[in-house]
Design an enzyme around this catalytic site. Structure first.
Site, PDB file in Angstrom:
ATOM      1  N   ALA A  69     -44.639   2.846  -0.992  1.00 51.30           N
ATOM      2  CA  ALA A  69     -45.161   4.391   0.677  1.00 51.30           C
ATOM      3  C   ALA A  69     -45.288   5.380  -0.013  1.00 51.30           C
ATOM      4  CB  ALA A  69     -43.947   3.964   1.524  1.00 51.30           C
ATOM      5  N   SER A  70     -44.934   6.680   1.259  1.00 47.23           N
ATOM      6  CA  SER A  70     -45.361   7.420   0.957  1.00 47.23           C
ATOM      7  C   SER A  70     -44.705   8.260  -0.101  1.00 47.23           C
ATOM      8  CB  SER A  70     -45.077   8.553   2.356  1.00 47.23           C
ATOM      9  OG  SER A  70     -46.594   8.209   2.565  1.00 47.23           O
ATOM     10  N   THR A  71     -43.260   7.613  -0.789  1.00 45.23           N
ATOM     11  CA  THR A  71     -42.574   8.437  -1.453  1.00 45.23           C
ATOM     12  C   THR A  71     -43.361   8.601  -2.997  1.00 45.23           C
ATOM     13  OG1 THR A  71     -41.904   6.188  -2.109  1.00 45.23           O
ATOM     14  CG2 THR A  71     -39.862   7.011  -0.916  1.00 45.23           C
TER      15      THR A  71
END
Length: 144
Positions: A69-71
């Protein structure tokens, strides 16, 4: 206090739990209420290399693989900087003028600001600049 930056960093460390070995593991599930108080599920992983020790909050979850995801924006930022597609974290990436999911994304912004607001449009632009072949090379180098 917002735990979103903490969640971003800890999600990146999930790979450490799966690949690194430490002599000592300290479970701190007594601190799981920090996540609950923010209305989120999460985990925290700290590797103390000097002590060869992991400290985990919600260790069971830390050992489960998940989507990045946003990581992925952290790895994406590193690749963009290392490949030179942007000069530094202050270089302005132009806003393309199209409506965005969040109004805050509808402006020119630096990488520093883009990661702070998780600006997907900026990261799409960086991905176009980096290209598939360089991503393949760098993701292998990063053991991602």
């Amino acid at each position: 206090m917002s735990f979103k930056p903490l969640l971003l960093v800890t999600a990146l460390l999930l790979g450490l739990v799966q690949h690194a070995q430490a002599e000592t593991v300290v479970l701190r599930d007594d601190l799981a209420s920090l996540f609950a108080s923010q209305g989120t599920r999460g985990t925290f992983v700290l590797l103390d290399v000097a002590e060869n020790k992991f400290t985990l909050i919600n260790g069971k979850r830390a050992r489960k693989p998940g989507i990045p995801a946003s990581t992925f924006k952290v790895a994406n930022s590193l690749v963009a900087l290392e490949t030179g597609v942007i000069r530094d974290e202050e270089e302005i990436i132009p806003y393309g003028g199209k409506p965005q999911f969040l109004k805050v994304w509808e402006q020119d912004m630096s990488l520093r600001d883009a990661i702070r607001v998780s600006n997907l449009a900026v990261y799409r632009e960086l991905a176009r600049r980096i290209g598939l072949e360089r991503y393949r090379e760098w993701l292998v180098r990063l053991d991602y």
